[in-house]
Design an enzyme around this catalytic site. Structure first.
Site, mmCIF file in Angstrom:
data_model
loop_
_atom_site.group_PDB
_atom_site.id
_atom_site.type_symbol
_atom_site.label_atom_id
_atom_site.label_comp_id
_atom_site.label_asym_id
_atom_site.label_seq_id
_atom_site.Cartn_x
_atom_site.Cartn_y
_atom_site.Cartn_z
ATOM 1 N N HIS A 168 21.976 56.535 73.188
ATOM 2 C CA HIS A 168 23.157 56.949 73.972
ATOM 3 C C HIS A 168 22.788 57.272 75.420
ATOM 4 O O HIS A 168 23.337 58.208 76.013
ATOM 5 C CB HIS A 168 23.849 58.164 73.340
ATOM 6 C CG HIS A 168 24.407 57.930 71.976
ATOM 7 N ND1 HIS A 168 25.709 57.539 71.763
ATOM 8 C CD2 HIS A 168 23.840 58.008 70.752
ATOM 9 C CE1 HIS A 168 25.920 57.403 70.455
ATOM 10 N NE2 HIS A 168 24.799 57.683 69.827
ATOM 11 N N ASN B 59 31.314 59.126 66.981
ATOM 12 C CA ASN B 59 31.249 57.745 67.460
ATOM 13 C C ASN B 59 32.624 57.103 67.358
ATOM 14 O O ASN B 59 33.550 57.694 66.784
ATOM 15 C CB ASN B 59 30.274 56.932 66.607
ATOM 16 C CG ASN B 59 28.809 57.182 66.973
ATOM 17 O OD1 ASN B 59 28.505 57.604 68.091
ATOM 18 N ND2 ASN B 59 27.925 56.919 66.040
ATOM 19 N N HIS C 109 25.128 69.166 70.519
ATOM 20 C CA HIS C 109 24.329 69.555 69.348
ATOM 21 C C HIS C 109 25.289 69.743 68.175
ATOM 22 O O HIS C 109 26.202 70.578 68.244
ATOM 23 C CB HIS C 109 23.595 70.863 69.677
ATOM 24 C CG HIS C 109 22.674 71.343 68.608
ATOM 25 N ND1 HIS C 109 22.249 70.543 67.573
ATOM 26 C CD2 HIS C 109 22.072 72.549 68.404
ATOM 27 C CE1 HIS C 109 21.438 71.234 66.794
ATOM 28 N NE2 HIS C 109 21.323 72.456 67.270
ATOM 29 N N TYR D 235 19.122 67.484 67.488
ATOM 30 C CA TYR D 235 19.738 67.581 68.822
ATOM 31 C C TYR D 235 19.136 68.698 69.666
ATOM 32 O O TYR D 235 18.853 68.513 70.845
ATOM 33 C CB TYR D 235 21.267 67.723 68.705
ATOM 34 C CG TYR D 235 21.920 66.422 68.284
ATOM 35 C CD1 TYR D 235 21.795 65.960 66.984
ATOM 36 C CD2 TYR D 235 22.612 65.638 69.188
ATOM 37 C CE1 TYR D 235 22.357 64.756 66.592
ATOM 38 C CE2 TYR D 235 23.179 64.432 68.803
ATOM 39 C CZ TYR D 235 23.051 63.998 67.498
ATOM 40 O OH TYR D 235 23.590 62.806 67.115
HETATM 41 FE FE1 HDD Z 1 23.020 61.049 67.366
HETATM 42 C C1 HDD Z 1 22.729 61.445 70.705
HETATM 43 C C2 HDD Z 1 26.388 60.408 67.714
HETATM 44 C C3 HDD Z 1 23.232 60.292 64.015
HETATM 45 C C4 HDD Z 1 19.862 62.084 66.936
HETATM 46 N N1 HDD Z 1 24.296 60.928 68.909
HETATM 47 C C5 HDD Z 1 24.001 61.146 70.225
HETATM 48 C C6 HDD Z 1 25.183 61.028 71.028
HETATM 49 C C7 HDD Z 1 26.211 60.724 70.185
HETATM 50 C C8 HDD Z 1 25.654 60.671 68.849
HETATM 51 C C9 HDD Z 1 27.656 60.495 70.559
HETATM 52 C C10 HDD Z 1 25.238 61.174 72.531
HETATM 53 C C11 HDD Z 1 25.603 62.573 72.919
HETATM 54 C C12 HDD Z 1 25.731 62.666 74.424
HETATM 55 O O1 HDD Z 1 26.663 62.046 74.956
HETATM 56 O O2 HDD Z 1 24.899 63.329 75.022
HETATM 57 N N2 HDD Z 1 24.490 60.387 66.128
HETATM 58 C C13 HDD Z 1 25.829 60.294 66.450
HETATM 59 C C14 HDD Z 1 26.585 60.063 65.243
HETATM 60 C C15 HDD Z 1 25.695 60.011 64.213
HETATM 61 C C16 HDD Z 1 24.384 60.237 64.770
HETATM 62 C C17 HDD Z 1 28.098 59.928 65.189
HETATM 63 C C18 HDD Z 1 25.948 59.824 62.751
HETATM 64 C C19 HDD Z 1 26.991 60.236 62.139
HETATM 65 N N3 HDD Z 1 21.762 61.132 65.782
HETATM 66 C C20 HDD Z 1 22.054 60.803 64.480
HETATM 67 C C21 HDD Z 1 20.919 61.129 63.639
HETATM 68 C C22 HDD Z 1 19.961 61.656 64.463
HETATM 69 C C23 HDD Z 1 20.517 61.646 65.802
HETATM 70 C C24 HDD Z 1 20.856 60.920 62.141
HETATM 71 C C25 HDD Z 1 18.593 62.183 64.137
HETATM 72 C C26 HDD Z 1 18.239 62.630 62.970
HETATM 73 N N4 HDD Z 1 21.524 61.567 68.618
HETATM 74 C C27 HDD Z 1 20.316 62.003 68.219
HETATM 75 C C28 HDD Z 1 19.444 62.457 69.361
HETATM 76 C C29 HDD Z 1 20.387 62.283 70.580
HETATM 77 C C30 HDD Z 1 21.641 61.696 69.952
HETATM 78 C C31 HDD Z 1 18.115 61.807 69.426
HETATM 79 C C32 HDD Z 1 19.849 61.494 71.763
HETATM 80 C C33 HDD Z 1 20.200 62.295 72.978
HETATM 81 C C34 HDD Z 1 20.762 63.533 72.482
HETATM 82 O O3 HDD Z 1 20.750 63.530 71.117
HETATM 83 O O4 HDD Z 1 21.166 64.456 73.138
HETATM 84 O O5 HDD Z 1 19.055 63.762 69.174
#
Ligand code: HDD
Length: 693
Positions: free
Chosen positions: A70, A143, A334, A357
């Site tokens: 993202h 999402n 988060h 997060y």
């Molecule tokens: Fe995630 C970012 C949505 C599963 C780990 N995720 C991130 C963002 C969105 C989502 C919209 C961007 C937020 C922003 O605009 O800053 N993610 C989802 C959805 C998931 C999902 C809807 C499943 C239902 N994500 C998911 C899992 C993990 C992560 C299973 C880890 C175990 N996601 C992250 C992250 C991010 C992230 C690595 C990258 C940047 C951030 O968090 O801030 O922690």
């Protein structure tokens, strides 16, 4: 009230560059910033030039790590307002009073590409909302698709490594069409339901303003009395759900890589505020096991026909950020940011997110004090014994432990009669095991449900997308294995995809055909039927009926559309009935950047000039992409010349004729405007005779 608070936040942190001369970070005024301090006019630079060193050092440190997923996004502020009290299901303060607006910040994003990638790639879109509630921040990090690729978060690094650019050459940017992703998919059938969504037009939204959002997981609402109810969150856009077509999406990447971000920004600036309705699917705790899938499995939806979506409020986005980095880049979402009245379930994907997060923000934002950044700071008061750390900006006083007597016992803990977050009491017992629940094993039924719920044209787009993506995969065994998996979803789907990629058709494996869910099809997501914020091009040149063009601008503008006159070059166009100013020069734009086009009387057309050639391409592209085309007066002749085999039924007088989104009339008037607006509201006209280019 909400606005006032937002204003206070802005005022406190805003720089005022007009308040005085340039200074260093220490506030020392500087009168020269174009030359470094040198020993002599042609001599070496001196170390004592603190302004030079500070300026360069600050510049060298401007970038922070981009989000691992993202990375590319756009954000906006706004507010959320409930329709009525939800006290029956949740005690959450922001869902109680229809008179109270809660400020929000929303960030939309693509997942795969880095910060500099294009907007209109085939990808999931992030839809993350931070509610600055009176009881603390609540983040709904969702999402634009209601399911996810995997069931347990421990697989997230594997999935992300597979979908991201390949490690040896960092290719492809912003695309899932490559070997490692499909290798993973073909070996991990739990991805298949989400892959069906990803291959559908949901993955190429026309606008962030025209896509749904989903919380994905099953969460819990909790009442003041401590009663839990399972809940799934849905955002529904007021303007309906609309997408690009794939060919258009690809061209748009070059014409305007910022297409979705620009659209969000421009529309907010124009006062055309994006609006979404928040809806919930509610399932009583006692019905947890009454479905043929597990509510804790994030690769499953609850079909809306089984549990309807109940609207509970609306969100309006009405302010662009002042500074992209400070706000959109530094916003930290988060999933564990919840408020009293909202709680988790044991969905293993959600549980993993609740770890990931916070962890990612520590590295991305450089320490534990990121909640103090203006965009992350709650409006609710913060009082605790957490101290120090990098970038601490609060000046704490007094004791920092609990219990204490020297600090007057402060901060005290909330009493039983005060609002505090209390986790839902839930009985948990079992063996310590590393094992997926058997209730998570069906990976095909809901993928088939999605497939069979699509209209014919949607199915065709899905087949085309699979062919494109798998056609880019080099490893033959990966193509074959994926086709084998598709056969479990629907045999005819697998056969049609196989035909396109040179792989033998698989044996029929026969997943039973589930009852379709009409709520999943674009056909049933058309929105309020208006043409608000649609971009309409009018192709003009010297000799055009200028009055007709201003009439079109007025009538369609009154319906909320944005009408632009495109001329061979910028400046004045002298018309048959007066002159007009070109809004844009044709060489700087393209049909893919507009929703509809009109050929006015005397406008650009089928002649031999370079501008006419550009206009020809404009109209043919609009036709191929199913967009509404209007033609008035001599514009009808131009249209017939451009599309001789396709445009046959045209108007011979003032009464408009509308055929597959091609609307013609001798003159502009209310009747034409109405017919053209209707064709534009329908967005695409997909059953046109094909056009050869
Ligand atoms: Fe995630 C970012 C949505 C599963 C780990 N995720 C991130 C963002 C969105 C989502 C919209 C961007 C937020 C922003 O605009 O800053 N993610 C989802 C959805 C998931 C999902 C809807 C499943 C239902 N994500 C998911 C899992 C993990 C992560 C299973 C880890 C175990 N996601 C992250 C992250 C991010 C992230 C690595 C990258 C940047 C951030 O968090 O801030 O922690």
């Amino acid at each position: 009230m909400a606005d006032e608070k937002q204003e206070q936040r802005r005022a406190h942190f805003a720089d005022d560059p007009a308040a005085g001369p340039l200074t260093t970070d220490q506030g020392v005024t500087v009168d020269h910033t174009d030359d470094s301090l040198q020993a002599g006019e042609r001599g070496p630079t001196l170390m004592e030039d603190f302004h030079f060193r500070e300026k360069l050092t600050r510049f060298d440190h401007e970038r922070i790590p981009e989000r691992v997923v993202h990375a590319r996004g756009a954000g906006a502020y706004g507010y959320f307002q409930p329709y009525e009290s939800c006290a029956e299901f949740t005690r959450a303060a922001f869902l109680q009073d229809p008179g109270v607006q809660t400020p929000v910040f929303v960030r939309f994003s693509t997942v795969q590409g880095p910060r500099g990638s294009a907007d209109t790639v085939r990808d999931v879109r992030g839809f993350a909302t931070k509610f600055y509630t009176s009881e603390g921040n609540y983040d709904l990090v969702g999402n634009n698709m209601p399911v996810f690729f995997i069931q347990d978060g421990i697989k997230f690094p594997d999935f992300v490594h597979a979908v991201k650019m390949e490690p040896h050459n960092e290719i492809p940017t912003g695309a899932s069409a490559h070997d490692t992703l499909w290798d993973f998919v073909s070996l991990q059938p739990e991805t298949l339901h989400m892959m069906m969504w990803l291959m559908s037009d949901r993955a190429i939204p026309r606008s962030y303003r025209m896509m749904q959002g989903f919380g994905v997981h099953t969460f819990r609402f909790v009442t003041a009395a401590g009663k839990g109810t399972f809940v799934k969150f849905h955002w529904k856009p007021k303007l309906g759900v609309h997408s690009l077509v794939w060919d258009e999406a690809q061209e748009t990447m070059g014409r305007d890589p910022d297409y979705n971000r620009r659209d969000l920004w421009d529309m907010i600036e124009a006062g055309e505020y994006p609006e979404y309705e928040l809806g919930v699917q509610l399932v009583p705790e006692e019905d947890e096991h009454s479905f043929d899938f597990d509510l804790l499995d994030a690769t499953k939806i609850i079909p809306e026909e089984l549990v309807p979506v109940r609207p509970i409020g609306r969100m309006v986005l009405n302010r662009n950020p002042d500074n992209f980095f400070a706000e959109t880049e530094q916003v930290a979402f988060h999933t564990a940011n919840v408020v009293p009245g909202i709680d988790f379930t044991n969905d293993p994907l959600l549980q993993a997110r609740n770890f990931s997060y916070l962890d990612t923000q520590l590295i991305r934002l450089g320490g534990p004090n990121f909640p103090q950044l203006p965009v992350n700071r709650p409006l609710a008061a913060v009082r605790n014994n957490q101290r120090d750390g990098y970038h601490q900006s609060r000046i704490h006083q007094g004791t920092s432990y609990s219990p204490n007597s020297l600090g007057g016992g402060c901060p005290a803990l909330a009493g039983a009669d005060e609002s505090a977050f209390r986790h839902l009491t839930e009985r948990v017992d079992g063996q310590k095991i590393r094992k997926r629940s058997p209730s998570f094993t069906d990976h095909y039924t809901q993928a088939a449900l999605f497939w069979h719920s699509m209209a014919d044209w949607e199915q065709q787009h899905i087949i085309d997308a699979f062919r494109f993506e798998l056609g880019k995969v080099n490893a033959k065994q990966v193509r074959e294995r994926t086709i084998g998996e598709l056969a479990h979803i629907d045999h005819s789907l697998a056969v049609k995809v196989a035909e396109g990629i040179g792989v033998p058709a698989p044996e029929s494996t026969g997943t039973p055909r589930p009852t379709p869910s009409p709520a999943l099809s674009f056909e049933n997501l058309k929105g309020d039927g208006s043409i608000r914020s649609r971009q309409i091009a009018v192709l003009v040149k010297d000799g055009v009926d200028a009055q007709q063009v201003s009439g079109l601008k007025q009538t369609l503008g009154e319906e909320g559309a944005f009408v632009e006159a495109l001329a061979p070059q910028d400046g004045e166009v002298s018309g048959a009935s007066g002159s007009l100013s070109a809004d844009r020069a044709l060489p700087t734009v393209a049909s893919v950047l507009y929703d509809a086009v009109v050929l006015p009387d005397g406008g650009l057309g089928a002649g031999d000039t370079a501008a006419d050639a550009a206009a020809r391409r404009f109209v043919l592209d609009a036709y191929r992409h199913g967009k509404p085309i209007g033609a008035l007066g001599s514009g009808i002749e131009v249209l017939k010349k451009l599309l001789p085999d396709q445009v046959r039924t045209v108007s011979g007088g003032a009464e408009p004729v509308s055929d597959q989104g091609v609307v013609t009339a001798a003159v502009n008037g209310d009747a034409f405007a109405r017919a053209f607006a209707e064709a534009t509201a329908a967005h695409r006209h997909r059953n046109r005779p094909p056009a050869r280019i």
